[in-house]
Scaffold this motif. Sequence first.
Motif, mmCIF file in Angstrom:
data_model
loop_
_atom_site.group_PDB
_atom_site.id
_atom_site.type_symbol
_atom_site.label_atom_id
_atom_site.label_comp_id
_atom_site.label_asym_id
_atom_site.label_seq_id
_atom_site.Cartn_x
_atom_site.Cartn_y
_atom_site.Cartn_z
ATOM 1 N N UNK A 315 0.813 -1.211 0.000
ATOM 2 C CA UNK A 315 0.000 0.000 0.000
ATOM 3 C C UNK A 315 0.853 1.270 0.000
ATOM 4 N N UNK A 316 2.176 1.106 0.002
ATOM 5 C CA UNK A 316 3.061 2.264 0.010
ATOM 6 C C UNK A 316 3.174 2.921 1.363
ATOM 7 N N UNK A 317 2.831 2.201 2.434
ATOM 8 C CA UNK A 317 2.895 2.758 3.778
ATOM 9 C C UNK A 317 4.168 2.270 4.471
ATOM 10 N N UNK A 318 4.516 2.974 5.539
ATOM 11 C CA UNK A 318 5.649 2.549 6.350
ATOM 12 C C UNK A 318 5.214 1.384 7.226
ATOM 13 N N UNK A 319 5.915 0.276 7.153
ATOM 14 C CA UNK A 319 5.498 -0.882 7.962
ATOM 15 C C UNK A 319 5.620 -0.581 9.445
ATOM 16 N N UNK A 320 4.732 -1.150 10.266
ATOM 17 C CA UNK A 320 4.789 -0.904 11.712
ATOM 18 C C UNK A 320 6.033 -1.522 12.329
#
Length: 348
Positions: A315-320
Amino acid sequence: MAAVLVTRRFRLSLEVVLKTLAVAACYYVAGRMGLLGRLTVEGVIVTPIWPPTGFAVAALLVYGVSVWPGIAVGSFLIITSLTTPQLTTFVTVAGSTVGPLCAYLMLRRVGFRLGISRLRDGLALVFLGGLGAMLISATTGVGLQVVTGGLATGEFWSVWLAWWVGDAMGVLLVTPLLLVLVGATGPLRLRRWKEMLFLTLTALIVLPLAVVGELSLLFLVFPLLIWVALRFQLAGSMLCALFASVLTTFEANRRQGAFLDLSAIEIMTKLQAFNGATALTALLLSAMVAEQRATRRSVQSACEELAEVLEHLAAGETPPELPPGHIAALHPDDGTELALDSRWDTDV
């Protein structure tokens, strides 16, 4: 501040004293229960299962080495309830105390886990805590009988073997059960209660049928042990093994069934072979099942965390951020750093 430290030390000392007294009382009660199934080999009283050794090892593992005086006091009380105390009594008490202490120290040395959740925990309890450490108490007790003239030299090995195996069976049958009871937490689901009830009724029917009576169907015990170990691990399998061993000891004392027309040494040999087989089957199989389930849970958790990381990347997000204990790896396509769970190591 000094008053607070004094108060804390007093509470800690009082706690240790109370635990030591409780260990002594429980050790004595366990000894009196064990004497109910005593046998006589070469004129010496021995027990096929000596519960105090199992209780002593469990108490040391749970409360620590500080409660060892309770083991010594309990052993002394048992001996004085059978005979008049003498100077040799203290040597026997020392052997009965040092044996469990050595078992505790060796188990701690190899990283033994109280939950016996790994096969190596089961093997350590068998070969270090049971068969290994109990050499001390058996050799001390029987050797003392020979030195004082209470036992002939030629009778040493038969009595020693009965004493050693009885102490070892106490560790193999009683210690795991106590450790499970101490660590038991959380209610069982209704479905598990139904299965537990069914298994309990089956055991109450099959075990007396297999052990008590002239048919002597002892082999029926092992399929039941395997079933219980696979479904309920240590809690169920050790209870089942202990129940079977108690019934078999009762039958051996009556010299009926599988023990009909046998000498005292033959009875002890056959009884201890059966008790050892049931204890080893229940303990080691339960440990293997627990280890496999823990590994499966660890792998499943790692897969779920990895899937979550990949979803964020897609999704193009920073992984937790993941908890400590993870290792980094590179994405096979673009070289992005991924966090992988170190629990992929199956040595749980």
